[in-house]
Write a protein that holds these residues in place. Sequence first.
Motif, short mmCIF file in Angstrom:
data_model
loop_
_atom_site.label_atom_id
_atom_site.label_comp_id
_atom_site.label_asym_id
_atom_site.label_seq_id
_atom_site.Cartn_x
_atom_site.Cartn_y
_atom_site.Cartn_z
N LEU A 86 88.87 83.03 81.10
CA LEU A 86 88.16 82.11 80.22
C LEU A 86 88.36 80.65 80.60
O LEU A 86 87.60 79.80 80.15
N GLY A 87 89.35 80.35 81.43
CA GLY A 87 89.58 78.98 81.84
C GLY A 87 88.39 78.36 82.55
O GLY A 87 87.92 77.28 82.16
N PRO A 88 87.85 78.99 83.59
CA PRO A 88 86.67 78.43 84.25
C PRO A 88 85.44 78.36 83.34
O PRO A 88 84.63 77.44 83.44
N ILE A 89 85.31 79.31 82.42
CA ILE A 89 84.17 79.28 81.49
C ILE A 89 84.30 78.08 80.55
O ILE A 89 83.34 77.36 80.31
N ALA A 90 85.51 77.87 80.03
CA ALA A 90 85.73 76.71 79.15
C ALA A 90 85.52 75.40 79.91
O ALA A 90 84.96 74.45 79.37
N GLU A 91 85.94 75.37 81.16
CA GLU A 91 85.74 74.16 81.96
C GLU A 91 84.26 73.91 82.20
O GLU A 91 83.79 72.76 82.16
N ALA A 92 83.48 74.96 82.41
CA ALA A 92 82.04 74.82 82.62
C ALA A 92 81.37 74.27 81.36
O ALA A 92 80.50 73.39 81.43
N PHE A 93 81.80 74.78 80.19
CA PHE A 93 81.25 74.24 78.94
C PHE A 93 81.63 72.79 78.75
O PHE A 93 80.83 71.98 78.28
N GLN A 94 82.84 72.44 79.11
CA GLN A 94 83.29 71.06 78.96
C GLN A 94 82.52 70.14 79.90
O GLN A 94 82.12 69.03 79.52
N LEU A 95 82.27 70.58 81.13
CA LEU A 95 81.49 69.77 82.05
C LEU A 95 80.04 69.65 81.61
O LEU A 95 79.43 68.59 81.75
N ALA A 96 79.48 70.73 81.06
CA ALA A 96 78.10 70.69 80.60
C ALA A 96 77.96 69.79 79.39
O ALA A 96 76.94 69.12 79.21
N LYS A 97 78.94 69.74 78.55
CA LYS A 97 78.91 68.90 77.36
C LYS A 97 78.99 67.41 77.74
O LYS A 97 78.32 66.59 77.15
N GLY A 98 79.79 67.10 78.76
CA GLY A 98 79.95 65.72 79.18
C GLY A 98 78.76 65.18 79.96
O GLY A 98 78.55 63.98 80.03
N ALA A 99 77.94 66.05 80.51
CA ALA A 99 76.82 65.58 81.35
C ALA A 99 75.60 65.24 80.57
O ALA A 99 75.40 65.16 79.47
#
Length: 99
Positions: A86-99
């Motif tokens: 789930l770490g990479p999935i959470a990081e992907a959501f965090q990056l998508a939210k910031g963009a």
Amino acid sequence: SGFEGLADSQPAPTALWWNLSTSLSLLGGRYIPIVSLLLLADGMSRKQPVPFTTGTLRTDTVLFTSVTAGVIVIMGALTFFPVLALGPIAEAFQLAKGA
């Protein structure tokens, strides 16, 4: 163990109840498991040896050792698997939210 900030060692009547109840809880939580394991070890030491039969699980073989080690490794890996997955999935959501 100290429960700091919860009015311990205060002379008020409620603090007396608090001091007694937490001290009994701490003593019970520490000594009940120790005594129960000592009783279990005593019971196991008094058991009589049983002769080997066809249904006996031998624990001195390479197969038993490797299966036990494999189960330990798999259980240890499964403990950390959700974080690793789930770490990479959470990081992907965090990056998508910031963009």
